[in-house]
Enzyme design. Structure first.
Site, mmCIF file in Angstrom:
data_model
loop_
_atom_site.group_PDB
_atom_site.id
_atom_site.type_symbol
_atom_site.label_atom_id
_atom_site.label_comp_id
_atom_site.label_asym_id
_atom_site.label_seq_id
_atom_site.Cartn_x
_atom_site.Cartn_y
_atom_site.Cartn_z
ATOM 1 N N CYS A 147 48.773 58.605 57.341
ATOM 2 C CA CYS A 147 47.397 58.707 56.109
ATOM 3 C C CYS A 147 45.859 59.771 55.615
ATOM 4 O O CYS A 147 45.047 59.989 56.650
ATOM 5 C CB CYS A 147 46.782 57.070 56.425
ATOM 6 S SG CYS A 147 45.309 57.228 54.665
ATOM 7 N N TYR B 22 38.209 58.509 54.151
ATOM 8 C CA TYR B 22 37.307 57.761 54.559
ATOM 9 C C TYR B 22 37.335 56.183 56.312
ATOM 10 O O TYR B 22 36.567 55.214 56.362
ATOM 11 C CB TYR B 22 37.517 56.903 53.539
ATOM 12 C CG TYR B 22 36.721 55.029 53.094
ATOM 13 C CD1 TYR B 22 35.373 54.855 52.996
ATOM 14 C CD2 TYR B 22 37.461 53.766 53.089
ATOM 15 C CE1 TYR B 22 34.566 53.724 53.275
ATOM 16 C CE2 TYR B 22 36.901 52.652 53.359
ATOM 17 C CZ TYR B 22 35.859 52.815 52.943
ATOM 18 O OH TYR B 22 34.875 51.452 53.650
ATOM 19 N N CYS C 229 50.034 61.550 54.358
ATOM 20 C CA CYS C 229 50.472 60.639 53.046
ATOM 21 C C CYS C 229 49.334 60.476 51.714
ATOM 22 O O CYS C 229 48.424 60.352 52.679
ATOM 23 C CB CYS C 229 50.567 59.299 53.169
ATOM 24 S SG CYS C 229 50.799 57.921 51.839
ATOM 25 N N CYS D 203 48.576 57.340 47.162
ATOM 26 C CA CYS D 203 47.506 56.922 46.582
ATOM 27 C C CYS D 203 46.810 57.904 45.078
ATOM 28 O O CYS D 203 46.181 57.088 44.525
ATOM 29 C CB CYS D 203 46.426 55.965 47.519
ATOM 30 S SG CYS D 203 45.758 57.022 48.589
ATOM 31 N N ASN E 202 49.332 46.966 62.495
ATOM 32 C CA ASN E 202 47.999 48.052 61.492
ATOM 33 C C ASN E 202 49.357 48.371 61.451
ATOM 34 O O ASN E 202 49.699 49.170 61.325
ATOM 35 C CB ASN E 202 47.251 48.937 63.073
ATOM 36 C CG ASN E 202 46.627 49.874 61.225
ATOM 37 O OD1 ASN E 202 46.153 50.989 62.475
ATOM 38 N ND2 ASN E 202 46.220 49.295 60.564
ATOM 39 N N GLY E 203 49.113 48.389 59.720
ATOM 40 C CA GLY E 203 49.855 48.638 58.840
ATOM 41 C C GLY E 203 50.469 47.714 58.074
ATOM 42 O O GLY E 203 50.289 46.416 57.932
ATOM 43 N N CYS F 268 48.628 51.191 46.782
ATOM 44 C CA CYS F 268 48.819 51.374 48.566
ATOM 45 C C CYS F 268 49.670 50.070 49.552
ATOM 46 O O CYS F 268 49.100 48.983 49.199
ATOM 47 C CB CYS F 268 47.457 52.034 49.519
ATOM 48 S SG CYS F 268 47.811 52.140 51.340
ATOM 49 N N CYS G 68 43.494 47.310 59.443
ATOM 50 C CA CYS G 68 43.082 46.764 60.813
ATOM 51 C C CYS G 68 42.900 47.999 61.997
ATOM 52 O O CYS G 68 43.364 48.924 61.745
ATOM 53 C CB CYS G 68 44.523 45.935 60.835
ATOM 54 S SG CYS G 68 44.518 44.237 60.103
ATOM 55 N N GLY H 272 38.446 46.381 60.175
ATOM 56 C CA GLY H 272 38.356 44.932 59.384
ATOM 57 C C GLY H 272 37.659 44.138 60.135
ATOM 58 O O GLY H 272 37.198 44.252 61.706
ATOM 59 N N SER I 216 29.548 56.908 54.871
ATOM 60 C CA SER I 216 30.894 57.863 54.921
ATOM 61 C C SER I 216 30.914 59.188 54.634
ATOM 62 O O SER I 216 31.993 59.720 54.472
ATOM 63 C CB SER I 216 32.596 56.787 54.757
ATOM 64 O OG SER I 216 32.265 55.954 53.366
HETATM 65 S S1 SF4 Z 1 49.010 55.152 49.936
HETATM 66 FE FE1 SF4 Z 1 46.522 56.600 49.977
HETATM 67 S S2 SF4 Z 1 45.694 54.576 52.085
HETATM 68 FE FE2 SF4 Z 1 47.944 54.530 51.792
HETATM 69 S S3 SF4 Z 1 48.680 55.303 53.847
HETATM 70 FE FE3 SF4 Z 1 49.251 57.205 52.046
HETATM 71 S S4 SF4 Z 1 46.944 58.098 51.574
HETATM 72 FE FE4 SF4 Z 1 47.161 56.271 53.169
#
Ligand code: SF4
Length: 469
Positions: free
Chosen positions: A247, A253, A444, A447, A113-114, A393, A12, A39, A294
């Site tokens: 993230c 991306y 993070c 994923c 967002n999130g 995710c 988002c 989004g 991208s």
């Molecule tokens: S899991 Fe992957 S897509 Fe989700 S916040 Fe963490 S790094 Fe980003």
């Protein structure tokens, strides 16, 4: 990413503006337009004229929803806006944002967002039964606090935020004040900008500040809430000491390449990933090409580092919206051809390095590989600017179902064969993070590694580790 039905639909985008010197609905429209990539399912604007909050939202793209006429019906000097892809809650009008409520004699509106990870637990405290989305639950908790404690929106927000677990960048407003808040890990970005007129702007990404003529002041810190009212900007740090977990996929991306995150230029980071990938996974080839759009900076970096000519092998139709779900293989192939077409003159007889930013579900990429073969590519060496996407995710991308992730069920060799490539190599995680920045902490990567920064209630796949790099 092949940018089709197999891509994660971005989480988002949020925008907010307060400027006593001009009506702001048009600025909000421009800001949302700049965030459209985050989004494409629904969009909405809430404005305040100082006495009431008016919300207008609909399904579709920003440009198709908001005509000039419709914007003129939104007078006011403070606004928030939202573009949405449904990551929790159904894709329906009543889940479009901003969400609005009336509580304690005050109208307020909220854009998120999130994804929260403790929505179920929070829902039990709202007394409202099943909520439409995690964002709805937050609105319900705010309304409840304002009603029961006779508090204003800022106090209610400060009370509710510490109860939320997971990822959030919020824009929230009532008739008089604009609030921005970012979760204590800082999963999703949120920026503060200033206008020459003395107004203030909040946005998910810096290009949305650029487009409205705002100067980027700074990022909202993880665990910080800002309150913007007649007295200017006031900051409250409501949480401290949590490890940062921006993230990393924003760099791969999600985010626009013309923006900055954590002080790092996204385009330059993607280019460095391409350089690193060429060093880690070289290939004998005649041409390096991106899957547009991208992957373009990464392919440029790869070509430069490998000393191989960069070229275009695919043209993307820029006027395409969301890929429709075609009912037959033949129609699905046509949908891919509508989105991408091969430039036969550039690929026939060539040994290609095809650079892709990530592979999530792989269906569109597989069809795209077929397009290149049909156009006469002699060899295809697929190079991916991130590690295999193996884990769901829970923080705002729609990759909740692990079984749909191709790397969760296949080895790299199996994926190579599935895609019909001659070779396949992914950038490893440490190299990817080094390419983003010299300081690898604070990201993070769940994923890509399965190492989640927060507990995920009810998610059996989630391995909870330190969660940040
Ligand atoms: S899991 Fe992957 S897509 Fe989700 S916040 Fe963490 S790094 Fe980003």
């Amino acid at each position: 990413m092949a940018d089709g039905s197999d891509s994660p639909k971005e989480a988002c985008g949020v925008f907010g503006v307060r400027d006593q010197h001009q009506p702001v609905a048009h600025l909000t429209y421009l800001g949302l337009y700049a965030l459209q990539h985050r989004g494409q399912e629904s969009a909405g604007i809430a404005v305040s004229d100082g006495t009431k909050v008016t919300v207008d939202k609909d399904m579709g793209l920003v440009s198709t929803i908001f005509s000039s006429h419709r914007l003129q019906a939104l007078p006011g000097t403070m606004a928030i806006g939202h573009v949405r892809y449904a990551t929790t809650g159904a894709s329906a009008w009543n889940n479009a944002q901003p969400i609005s409520r009336y509580a304690g004699g005050v109208y307020f509106a909220l854009g998120h967002n999130g994804n929260l990870v403790n929505t179920r637990e929070l829902t039990a405290h709202t007394g409202e039964g099943e909520a439409g989305s995690d964002s709805d639950v937050v609105a319900a908790l705010l309304a409840q606090h304002m009603t029961h404690h006779n508090s204003d929106l800022a106090d209610a927000t400060l009370h509710v935020l510490p109860r939320l677990h997971g990822a959030y960048s919020f824009v929230i407003m009532d008739e008089a004040r604009l609030i921005g808040a970012r979760d204590p890990h800082g999963f999703r970005p949120l920026f503060l900008g200033s206008l020459d007129t003395g107004g203030w702007v909040l946005a998910s990404e810096t290009p949305a500040l650029d487009v409205v003529g705002a100067r980027t002041v700074r990022e909202i810190d993880p665990g910080e809430m800002v309150i913007i009212d007649d007295d200017g900007v006031r900051s409250v740090q409501f949480a401290t000491g949590q490890p940062r977990a921006l993230c990393s996929f924003e760099f791969v991306y999600i985010a626009r390449p013309d923006g900055h995150l954590a002080g790092i230029g996204v385009h330059a980071a993607r280019r460095r990933m391409g350089i690193a990938l060429a060093q880690q996974a070289p290939a004998d080839a005649d041409m390096v090409m991106p899957i547009p759009d991208s992957s373009i900076p990464g392919a440029q970096g790869y070509a430069q580092a490998a000393g191989i000519a960069y070229g275009d092998g695919l043209i993307k139709n820029r006027y395409i919206g969301r890929t429709f779900i075609a009912p037959s293989q033949q129609l699905r192939d046509s949908a891919v051809r509508l989105k991408f077409n091969a430039i036969g003159d550039n690929v026939t007889g060539k040994r290609l390095v095809v650079v892709e930013d990530s592979i999530v579900r792989a269906t569109t990429l597989r069809a795209t590989m077929r397009l290149l073969r049909d156009a006469g590519a002699a060899e295809i060496h697929l190079r991916v600017l991130s590690p295999p996407y193996r884990w769901p995710c829970y923080y705002g991308l729609d990759t909740h179902d692990r079984h749909t992730l191709v790397a969760a069920t296949m080895t790299v060799d199996e994926i190579r064969d599935h895609l019909g490539a001659d070779s396949l190599a992914y950038l490893d995680i440490d190299t990817m993070l080094t390419a983003i920045t010299t300081d690898q902490s604070g990201f993070c990567t769940a994923c890509l590694t399965g190492d989640y920064p927060t507990p995920i209630p009810g998610a059996s796949e989630a391995r909870i580790g330190t969660g940040t790099r």
